[in-house]
Structures are given as C-alpha cells and as structure tokens.
Design a protein around this motif. Structure first.
Motif, mmCIF file in Angstrom:
data_model
loop_
_atom_site.group_PDB
_atom_site.id
_atom_site.type_symbol
_atom_site.label_atom_id
_atom_site.label_comp_id
_atom_site.label_asym_id
_atom_site.label_seq_id
_atom_site.Cartn_x
_atom_site.Cartn_y
_atom_site.Cartn_z
ATOM 1 N N GLY A 345 0.779 -1.224 0.000
ATOM 2 C CA GLY A 345 0.000 0.000 0.000
ATOM 3 C C GLY A 345 0.809 1.271 0.000
ATOM 4 N N LEU A 346 2.120 1.165 0.242
ATOM 5 C CA LEU A 346 2.956 2.360 0.342
ATOM 6 C C LEU A 346 3.348 2.853 -1.051
ATOM 7 N N ASP A 347 3.153 4.128 -1.293
ATOM 8 C CA ASP A 347 3.560 4.773 -2.540
ATOM 9 C C ASP A 347 4.787 5.622 -2.239
ATOM 10 N N VAL A 348 5.968 5.167 -2.669
ATOM 11 C CA VAL A 348 7.227 5.852 -2.375
ATOM 12 C C VAL A 348 7.587 6.765 -3.546
ATOM 13 N N VAL A 349 7.746 8.053 -3.265
ATOM 14 C CA VAL A 349 8.060 9.019 -4.307
ATOM 15 C C VAL A 349 9.365 9.735 -3.969
ATOM 16 N N ASP A 350 10.062 10.197 -5.011
ATOM 17 C CA ASP A 350 11.288 10.958 -4.837
ATOM 18 C C ASP A 350 10.992 12.453 -4.839
ATOM 19 N N LEU A 351 11.966 13.231 -4.374
ATOM 20 C CA LEU A 351 11.819 14.676 -4.289
ATOM 21 C C LEU A 351 12.487 15.369 -5.460
ATOM 22 N N PRO A 352 11.982 16.509 -5.887
ATOM 23 C CA PRO A 352 12.733 17.344 -6.836
ATOM 24 C C PRO A 352 14.055 17.776 -6.186
ATOM 25 N N GLU A 353 15.072 17.963 -7.005
ATOM 26 C CA GLU A 353 16.404 18.354 -6.530
ATOM 27 C C GLU A 353 16.883 17.430 -5.408
ATOM 28 N N ALA A 354 16.630 16.142 -5.606
ATOM 29 C CA ALA A 354 16.955 15.170 -4.561
ATOM 30 C C ALA A 354 18.444 15.159 -4.223
ATOM 31 N N GLU A 355 19.297 15.544 -5.176
ATOM 32 C CA GLU A 355 20.738 15.497 -4.957
ATOM 33 C C GLU A 355 21.237 16.621 -4.065
ATOM 34 N N LEU A 356 20.439 17.680 -3.856
ATOM 35 C CA LEU A 356 20.883 18.823 -3.072
ATOM 36 C C LEU A 356 20.704 18.577 -1.576
ATOM 37 N N CYS A 357 21.718 18.928 -0.813
ATOM 38 C CA CYS A 357 21.703 18.752 0.635
ATOM 39 C C CYS A 357 20.631 19.623 1.277
ATOM 40 N N CYS A 358 20.100 19.139 2.405
ATOM 41 C CA CYS A 358 19.081 19.899 3.135
ATOM 42 C C CYS A 358 19.693 20.991 4.005
ATOM 43 N N GLY A 359 21.029 20.984 4.150
ATOM 44 C CA GLY A 359 21.688 22.005 4.959
ATOM 45 C C GLY A 359 22.092 21.551 6.339
ATOM 46 N N SER A 360 21.820 20.297 6.680
ATOM 47 C CA SER A 360 22.195 19.796 8.003
ATOM 48 C C SER A 360 23.706 19.558 8.062
ATOM 49 N N ALA A 361 24.188 18.522 7.380
ATOM 50 C CA ALA A 361 25.628 18.298 7.156
ATOM 51 C C ALA A 361 26.448 18.332 8.438
ATOM 52 N N GLY A 362 26.146 17.437 9.366
ATOM 53 C CA GLY A 362 26.913 17.393 10.613
ATOM 54 C C GLY A 362 26.622 18.610 11.471
ATOM 55 N N ILE A 363 27.639 19.455 11.680
ATOM 56 C CA ILE A 363 27.450 20.674 12.481
ATOM 57 C C ILE A 363 27.268 21.900 11.596
ATOM 58 N N TYR A 364 27.096 21.711 10.289
ATOM 59 C CA TYR A 364 27.045 22.835 9.361
ATOM 60 C C TYR A 364 25.910 23.797 9.693
ATOM 61 N N ASN A 365 24.713 23.253 10.012
ATOM 62 C CA ASN A 365 23.586 24.145 10.267
ATOM 63 C C ASN A 365 23.731 24.908 11.584
ATOM 64 N N LEU A 366 24.741 24.563 12.379
ATOM 65 C CA LEU A 366 25.043 25.325 13.588
ATOM 66 C C LEU A 366 26.112 26.381 13.327
ATOM 67 N N VAL A 367 27.150 26.025 12.581
ATOM 68 C CA VAL A 367 28.260 26.968 12.366
ATOM 69 C C VAL A 367 28.071 27.840 11.130
ATOM 70 N N ALA A 373 19.987 27.653 6.412
ATOM 71 C CA ALA A 373 18.575 28.018 6.431
ATOM 72 C C ALA A 373 18.012 28.096 5.015
ATOM 73 N N GLU A 374 18.784 28.649 4.087
ATOM 74 C CA GLU A 374 18.323 28.718 2.692
ATOM 75 C C GLU A 374 18.115 27.329 2.119
ATOM 76 N N LEU A 375 19.051 26.436 2.410
ATOM 77 C CA LEU A 375 18.941 25.069 1.888
ATOM 78 C C LEU A 375 17.814 24.305 2.570
ATOM 79 N N ARG A 378 14.602 25.465 1.053
ATOM 80 C CA ARG A 378 14.500 24.941 -0.310
ATOM 81 C C ARG A 378 14.089 23.472 -0.300
ATOM 82 N N LYS A 379 14.668 22.710 0.625
ATOM 83 C CA LYS A 379 14.306 21.288 0.723
ATOM 84 C C LYS A 379 12.849 21.138 1.158
ATOM 85 N N ALA A 380 12.430 21.937 2.134
ATOM 86 C CA ALA A 380 11.047 21.865 2.601
ATOM 87 C C ALA A 380 10.062 22.217 1.491
ATOM 88 N N ASP A 381 10.404 23.223 0.710
ATOM 89 C CA ASP A 381 9.541 23.604 -0.423
ATOM 90 C C ASP A 381 9.427 22.459 -1.421
#
Length: 428
Positions: A345-367, A373-375, A378-381
């Motif tokens: 029953g599960l429909d698994v779909v991919d995201l647009p711009e799937a190759e782009l990072c969400c901006g987390s990247a370890g401690i990146y979103n802290l430093v 925040a921009e990334l 963009r991922k949320a959109d």
C-alpha cells in the motif's frame, strides 16, 4: 598561523595528495549538484573551485588563512559532487585531508573557536546530552524560546530552533543488550546506538532492534559503546576522531557478529572510513579494515535479507529524502526505497532536486546557519511539491533540519520506524 613547509602551505601530516588534485579536469559536471554553488554562483564555492584552492595551497602560492578557510568552511561536505563527477575525483578524500590542516594551522576567531569547542564538548557524550535534555525540556516549557528568538545571534538561534521535542523517558531509556528473534537466527548483528541518536531519537534505535529481530536477526547492543567520531571526523578534528574510532573498534570487534548495523547515515559513513582514517597506524590498520568491512546501514542489511515477517498494509504516499552521507558518501540509494516498497500500500516518491543537501551536514547548520537556512527552506519547499502524507529519511540531522522548515505540516520518520509500524503495529 600557517607555517610553510617547503613549497607547500600544508603541513606534512596527510596533506591533500597531488595525484588526487590532478584528477580534477575542471569540467563543471559538479556545479549543478553543489549546494553552495547553487546558492551563490561563486566559482570558489564549487567543488572544482575548492580543488583549485587546494592546488594553489599545495604549491605554496596561497596560505590557509582568510579566503581559503572561508571557502572550505562553506562546503557542506555533502559529496554530491562525488556522485556527479565523470572523472572519479575523490573530493571526499581531498576535503577530509584539507579540513584537519585548517584545524591545526589556522587560528580561528575566539567566538568561533569557543562555539565549536562547546559543540564537541557536548554532542559526543551521552551523559552530558541527557543533562542537556533535562534543561532543554524545562527551557522549551518556559516560553523563553519565542522571546529569545528575537535577540539571540544567528548561531544560537539556529541551535534553539533545531532542538528536538525532548522526551525525558526516552532520553534516559536503555536498550536491551540482546534481542533474539522468535524463530531461527538468520544473522547475528551488533547495533551502534550512537550518542545524539540514543538520547534524542531513542525510538529509532528501539524500532531498529524490533525490525531486525522480526526479520530473524539476533541483535547485540553493547552498553559500553560511545561516540563513533563522525562529527569530529567530518569537521576536521581527525585526532580525536581517530581516538573514538579505536574505542569503537575495540568495543565491537570482540562480539561474535556477522554485521555491525548503523541507522545514522553520518555515523555509517565515518565507520566505513575507519579503514582510511587508521591506514597509517600499524597497530590498527588491519583491525580498522576488518571492522569497516562489517559495517552496514540498516537498510542495506534489510535489503540483503529476503523479507520473512508479514507486513500490515499502510496506505500512504511517502516522500523519501536521501541523506547525503547515505546516498552520496556510501552509495546507498536503492536499498532504502526497496525496503520501504516491501510495505503493501505504500507509494514511495522521490523529491525534486533530490541530490541537493538539506543544509544539516553534521554541524554545518550550527556553524553556517544562514546558508543552511536557505537550503533547509528549499528542501522543505521541494517536499511540499509532492504533497506526501509523510517524509522519511535515514539521518537524525536531516530530520531536525527539515522539521524546522516544514513546521509540523508533514510527519517525519526514519525508514525503520515505518517498517516497524507495518511489522509490529507500533505507533510512529
């Protein structure tokens, strides 16, 4: 400050290798997949631009201070360029040789140094994280977060926004040391419970144990394990990362298991890299090679095993987000999707711009909170464009980062949590 050694601005301790630098032909295939190049369009904030800077530094034509450090720090280390490169450039190896050079040879601003030291004084330590969880819950209930959001500097504002909802019962819970399947044992495995994962995402570890047991695995989870060193390794703190790697190897190598299972993309990537991290240590090189060869992401292992436990039907449209250190660094892309598709029953779909990072990247979103925040937005959109019932991803950093910008519009889970719901009827 940087000292020059011969003709190079790098010191003699594992600088970027000349043959790896020369592999880059500057073709530009990496540019569309590089998050910072997509944000700013600056050549020096692209993989080939950063390789050019490494090349200049290796030749001694520029120092490591100033612009060099700025552009290397701005890199997320997402490794999308490694996936995209037709020439097989090992940008991952180049970056992880360059960042320790900066950490050893470049004096950071006092505020930057203090903030980074605070991160590494907290996150790798489970007991300290539990103390922080107590204060975190009180802080969240106090009403102060909304008030402080207006006055905190960007880094602390990002830290506050990324704090997950704290559940003290889960933060202080312990996993069973051994979980046995009901039937015959198909595989004996050991589970890395992690530090941040075990305190703030304990339910993912518990679901991992249940899912593996349902599929015929005996699961050992050593109580004395500690941080695997992933955050430090990816941030250039190679010395402390190597120490944690040795402790992790010593903990797990004595267990009678076929596989070491990881359910955190960044941790799995680092543990598979122990073979490179400890390659020059005669006492640990062989042990690291044997250890790394056993490491599997939980979805890798589940994809290897023929499904045996019956699945309950789940009617839902699920968007799958590729965590960078799973998809790009480990090359694990098909397995999580295949595992999810075993759920009726599960429909698994991919995201647009799937190759782009969400901006987390370890401690990146802290430093680096502004580009993160921009990334993240963009991922949320991009998530919203496919209108899923829920989002799944295999990394706690991604869950925290994307949750910040989805504003609870769409539930988020680790893949094993959804599979656990199908196998065991556990609430997600």
């Amino acid at each position: 400050m940087t000292e020059l050694f011969g003709q190079s601005s790098f010191d003699s301790q594992h600088p970027p290798e000349r043959e790896l630098l020369d592999d880059c032909v500057h073709c530009g295939f990496c540019l569309p997949t590089c998050p910072t190049y997509q944000l700013w369009g600056e050549e020096m904030d692209s993989p080939r631009g950063r390789i050019y800077l490494m090349d200049l530094a290796e030749r001694g034509e520029i120092g490591l201070e100033g612009a060099f450090t700025q552009h290397i720090d701005a890199c997320l280390g997402c490794m999308a360029c490694v996936t995209a490169c037709p020439s097989g450039v090992q940008y991952d190896r180049l970056l992880e040789a360059t960042r320790p050079q900066i950490e050893r040879n470049v004096e950071r601003r006092p505020s930057d140094r203090l903030f980074r030291n605070a991160i590494f004084a907290l996150f790798p330590y489970r007991r300290r994280l539990r103390v922080a969880a107590v204060f975190g819950q009180a802080y969240q209930k106090s009403g102060l977060p909304k008030l402080m959001e207006r006055v905190l500097p960007p880094r602390l504002r990002a830290t506050q926004a990324l704090l997950p909802p704290v559940r003290l019962r889960e933060a202080f819970a312990s996993l069973p040391r051994r979980v046995r399947p009901k039937g015959s044992v198909r595989r004996r495995v050991a589970l890395l419970s992690g530090c941040v994962q075990d305190v703030f995402f304990h339910e993912v570890n518990a679901a991992t144990q249940r899912v593996l047991a349902a599929e015929g695995c005996e699961v050992l989870t050593p109580r004395q394990q500690g941080c695997c060193g992933a955050l430090e390794l990816h941030a250039g703190r190679s010395g402390s990362a190597a120490d944690r790697a040795k402790r992790t190897i010593a903990t797990f190598e004595k267990l009678p298991v076929d596989t070491i299972v990881v359910n955190v993309a960044g941790c799995g990537s680092s543990m598979k890299e122990y073979v490179h991290l400890l390659a020059d240590d005669p006492d640990w090189a062989d042990r690291a090679r044997d250890f790394s060869a056993k490491v599997r992401d939980v979805t890798e292992l589940l994809a290897e095993l023929e499904p045996q436990a019956p699945r309950r039907r789940i009617e839902a449209k699920v968007a799958y987000h590729d965590a960078c250190h799973l998809g790009h660094a480990q090359g694990v892309r098909d397995q999580p999707r295949a595992v999810l598709r075993t759920i009726p029953g599960l429909d698994v779909v991919d995201l647009p711009e799937a190759e782009l990072c969400c901006g987390s990247a370890g401690i990146y979103n802290l430093v680096q909170p502004e580009p993160a925040a921009e990334l993240g937005q963009r991922k949320a959109d991009n998530v919203r464009t496919v209108a899923p019932d829920l989002l799944v991803t295999a990394n706690p950093g991604c869950l925290l980062q994307i949750r910040r910008y989805l504003d609870d519009d769409i539930p988020m889970l680790h893949p094993v949590q959804l599979l656990d719901q199908s196998l065991n009827g556990k609430p997600t």
